[in-house]
Design a protein around this motif. Structure first.
Motif, short mmCIF file in Angstrom:
data_model
loop_
_atom_site.label_atom_id
_atom_site.label_comp_id
_atom_site.label_asym_id
_atom_site.label_seq_id
_atom_site.Cartn_x
_atom_site.Cartn_y
_atom_site.Cartn_z
N MET A 82 0.85 -1.18 0.00
CA MET A 82 0.00 0.00 0.00
C MET A 82 0.89 1.24 0.00
O MET A 82 1.79 1.35 0.81
N ILE A 83 0.60 2.14 -0.91
CA ILE A 83 1.27 3.43 -0.94
C ILE A 83 0.24 4.46 -0.55
O ILE A 83 -0.71 4.71 -1.30
N LEU A 84 0.37 5.00 0.65
CA LEU A 84 -0.56 6.03 1.12
C LEU A 84 -0.05 7.36 0.57
O LEU A 84 1.09 7.75 0.82
N ASP A 85 -0.90 8.02 -0.18
CA ASP A 85 -0.51 9.25 -0.86
C ASP A 85 -1.58 10.30 -0.58
O ASP A 85 -2.58 10.03 0.07
N ALA A 86 -1.36 11.50 -1.07
CA ALA A 86 -2.35 12.57 -0.99
C ALA A 86 -2.34 13.30 -2.32
O ALA A 86 -1.30 13.42 -2.97
N GLY A 87 -3.51 13.75 -2.73
CA GLY A 87 -3.63 14.46 -3.99
C GLY A 87 -4.77 15.45 -3.96
O GLY A 87 -5.50 15.54 -2.97
N PRO A 88 -4.96 16.17 -5.04
CA PRO A 88 -6.01 17.17 -5.11
C PRO A 88 -7.40 16.55 -4.95
O PRO A 88 -7.65 15.45 -5.41
N GLY A 89 -8.28 17.28 -4.32
CA GLY A 89 -9.64 16.83 -4.12
C GLY A 89 -9.99 16.80 -2.65
O GLY A 89 -9.16 17.10 -1.79
N THR A 90 -11.21 16.44 -2.37
CA THR A 90 -11.68 16.41 -0.99
C THR A 90 -11.89 14.98 -0.54
O THR A 90 -12.16 14.10 -1.37
N GLY A 91 -11.77 14.74 0.75
CA GLY A 91 -11.98 13.42 1.31
C GLY A 91 -13.45 13.04 1.27
O GLY A 91 -14.31 13.83 0.88
N ALA A 92 -13.75 11.83 1.71
CA ALA A 92 -15.12 11.32 1.65
C ALA A 92 -15.70 11.13 3.04
O ALA A 92 -14.97 10.95 4.02
N GLY A 93 -17.00 11.15 3.12
CA GLY A 93 -17.71 10.82 4.35
C GLY A 93 -17.25 11.66 5.52
O GLY A 93 -17.13 12.88 5.43
N PHE A 94 -16.96 10.99 6.63
CA PHE A 94 -16.56 11.65 7.86
C PHE A 94 -15.04 11.71 8.03
O PHE A 94 -14.55 12.07 9.09
N SER A 95 -14.31 11.34 7.00
CA SER A 95 -12.86 11.37 7.07
C SER A 95 -12.38 12.80 7.31
O SER A 95 -12.95 13.76 6.79
N LEU A 96 -11.33 12.93 8.12
CA LEU A 96 -10.83 14.25 8.50
C LEU A 96 -10.21 15.04 7.34
O LEU A 96 -9.95 16.23 7.48
N ASP A 97 -10.00 14.40 6.21
CA ASP A 97 -9.53 15.13 5.04
C ASP A 97 -10.68 15.70 4.21
O ASP A 97 -10.46 16.42 3.24
N ASN A 98 -11.91 15.44 4.61
CA ASN A 98 -13.08 15.97 3.93
C ASN A 98 -13.12 17.49 4.09
O ASN A 98 -12.85 18.02 5.16
N GLY A 99 -13.45 18.19 3.00
CA GLY A 99 -13.54 19.64 3.05
C GLY A 99 -12.23 20.36 2.82
O GLY A 99 -12.17 21.58 2.86
N ARG A 100 -11.17 19.63 2.59
CA ARG A 100 -9.86 20.23 2.31
C ARG A 100 -9.61 20.19 0.80
O ARG A 100 -10.36 19.57 0.06
N THR A 101 -8.57 20.81 0.39
CA THR A 101 -8.23 20.79 -1.04
C THR A 101 -7.35 19.60 -1.40
O THR A 101 -7.09 19.35 -2.57
N THR A 102 -6.91 18.86 -0.39
CA THR A 102 -6.08 17.67 -0.58
C THR A 102 -6.71 16.53 0.21
O THR A 102 -7.23 16.74 1.30
N HIS A 103 -6.66 15.33 -0.33
CA HIS A 103 -7.22 14.17 0.37
C HIS A 103 -6.27 12.98 0.27
O HIS A 103 -5.40 12.93 -0.60
#
Length: 112
Positions: A82-103
């Motif tokens: 598994m490669i955990l990465d981050a990229g443009p977009g918003t997170g899903a559901g109740f994830s703490l990356d929701n509402g950000r510009t990166t998920h």
């Protein structure tokens, strides 16, 4: 002899997002979703807000944040890194990356 492959690799982008979220929320954990709406995306939660089930399987760690999945999802990752990465977009559901510009997102590499 074949070197042991790390099951989880965390990119610099994911580490930066993780640091940002921890600064706001404290310790976090990841659950790999099995829901129909969120696919199998990495969901990031405050450690105090998530229940790890007795059947959940720890896939690894992202900078000391556990990554957990149900047995059926863990089975899908058994032959992959598994490669955990981050990229443009918003997170899903109740994830703490929701509402950000990166998920958070995952990529995989088959382990041979």
């Amino acid at each position: 002899m074949v070197d042991e492959v790390e099951k989880v690799v965390v990119t610099e982008a994911a580490l930066a997002l993780l640091d940002e979220i921890r600064a706001e929320h404290g310790n976090v954990v990841f659950k790999i979703s099995a829901g129909c709406c969120d696919g199998t995306g990495p969901m990031c939660f405050r450690e105090a807000d998530v229940m790890i089930g007795s059947n959940d399987i720890k896939l690894g760690d992202a900078d000391n944040a556990g990554i957990w999945a149900t047995p059926s999802i863990a089975d899908l990752w058994k032959n992959s890194q598994m490669i955990l990465d981050a990229g443009p977009g918003t997170g899903a559901g109740f994830s703490l990356d929701n509402g950000r510009t990166t998920h958070f997102l995952t990529r995989s590499r088959i382990i041979s």
